[in-house]
Design a protein around this motif. Structure first.
Motif: not given
Length: 377
Positions: A244-250
């Motif tokens: 999910x390239x658009x998601x900011x990672x935890x």
């Protein structure tokens, strides 16, 4: 034993302690002849001239055809005499007139960190600024003519929409007074009031600073931005392929959150910020040094002979080892602290005081003199 200050004629014969305990932030106080036989400190023409300067904050408020209008200064043209229902407000008159500054300083039973300025309101018959409330304490001293005040402790502070002024839409007066020259009315914050000129009149408003916590918080973060030290740069050597390239990672949120959490501030940081913030000159305040400043040696001689005083425009505060003046701060030793605190409290030093200060402080005084912060008496 706790020291009790003597009664003040300015407060109608009660002490500062009694005023603060019973009225400050609590309820109005009407003081008849707070300053007996008071005469205006500036003439109408002098006040109008001040309003035309670009280094003076002024507002022209008019009410024509059931519509409020406000024009910020400089004021080049005031309404013709045939028109009524207009008011000229000139802020910070104490910065430009010695007598106005001396009047403001009579209210120093309130700390300088809260004392703001002296505003003069001039109005023709029927002039006013409409029913409103202030977010700060205010003393309203009648200087010339008469003004009718209607006041009320209403809870509904709804404003009329679409107006350039904060006009109360549901003003309900509970008391009514007509003030003569020398009379004074104190109002706590958010106490609704409406003042209307009875003939030509001038009213002097002594106002107090009440910065919002939002303003202080924003200014403090800006102040701290100059001292934050967070070395290193974000990196993710254990990065995994993303589906999910658009998601900011935890991981990114946690890492940056941990770094920002390292930012700490101390009580000393808050004190230095507050001292600099409270003494910072307003945007329209400009200092002018002497046209032909004395050389340092001559300055020292003249200062010790005649004494020094703070400019009307200078704001000076202190706390502990810190001294603040006009938005700047510095730490001082115990010996110099005595003289600098006295300068802040009394706004002047005589020759004997100056003879005791260090060479570093004398050098600072010379620079302040050249910048217009200090004046030779």
């Amino acid at each position: 034993m706790k020291k009790i200050t003597p009664p003040l004629p300015l407060l109608g014969g009660i002490s500062a302690e009694q005023f603060l305990n019973e009225y400050w932030h609590k309820k109005p106080l009407l003081i008849r002849q707070a300053i007996p036989d008071f005469k205006p400190l500036l003439s109408k023409d002098e006040l109008f001239a001040l309003s035309g300067r670009d280094d003076v904050e002024s507002r022209l408020i008019s009410f024509f055809n059931k519509h409020w209008e406000m024009k910020n200064g400089p004021q080049q043209h005031l309404p013709v005499k045939q028109k009524q229902d207009w008011t000229l407000l000139v802020q910070g008159v104490n910065l430009h007139d010695d007598a106005a500054n001396a009047l403001l300083r009579q209210f120093r039973f309130i700390p300088d960190s809260r004392l703001d300025d002296l505003m003069i309101s001039y109005a023709e018959d029927g002039g006013g600024v409409g029913p409103h409330f202030d977010s700060y304490d205010v003393f309203l001293l009648q200087a010339h003519g008469q003004r009718k005040w209607r006041i009320g402790a209403q809870k509904d502070l709804t404003l009329v929409e679409g107006m350039p002024l904060k006009i109360l839409s549901k003003f309900k007066a509970e008391q009514e007074f007509i003030l003569e020259p020398g009379d004074m009315l104190y109002l706590p914050p958010k106490y609704a009031h409406d003042g209307v000129a009875v003939g030509e009149c001038m009213t002097y408003s002594i106002g107090f600073r009440a910065p919002s916590y939002q303003e202080l918080g924003e200014s403090f973060l800006h102040f701290m931005s100059e001292s934050i030290d967070l070395p290193g740069r974000y990196a993710d050597p254990e990065l995994k392929p993303s589906t999910k390239p658009a998601e900011i990672s935890n991981e990114m949120v946690d890492d940056i959150s941990a770094e920002i959490a390292k930012i700490r501030f101390t009580d000393d940081d808050i004190l230095i910020f507050l001292g600099e913030h409270l003494t910072e000159p307003k945007p329209n305040v400009f200092f002018s040094g002497p046209e032909k400043p004395l050389a340092p040696k001559r300055f020292h001689q003249a200062a010790i002979k005649n004494g020094l005083k703070l400019s009307n425009k200078s704001q000076m505060l202190y706390k502990g080892k810190h001294v603040f003046i006009n938005g700047e701060s510095f730490a001082v030793n115990r010996e110099d602290k005595i003289s600098l605190n006295k300068l802040a409290n009394e706004r002047r030093l005589d020759g004997a005081d100056l003879a005791a200060v260090s060479a570093d402080v004398l050098e600072a005084f010379c620079l302040w003199y050249e910048d217009g912060w200090l004046e030779i008496c």
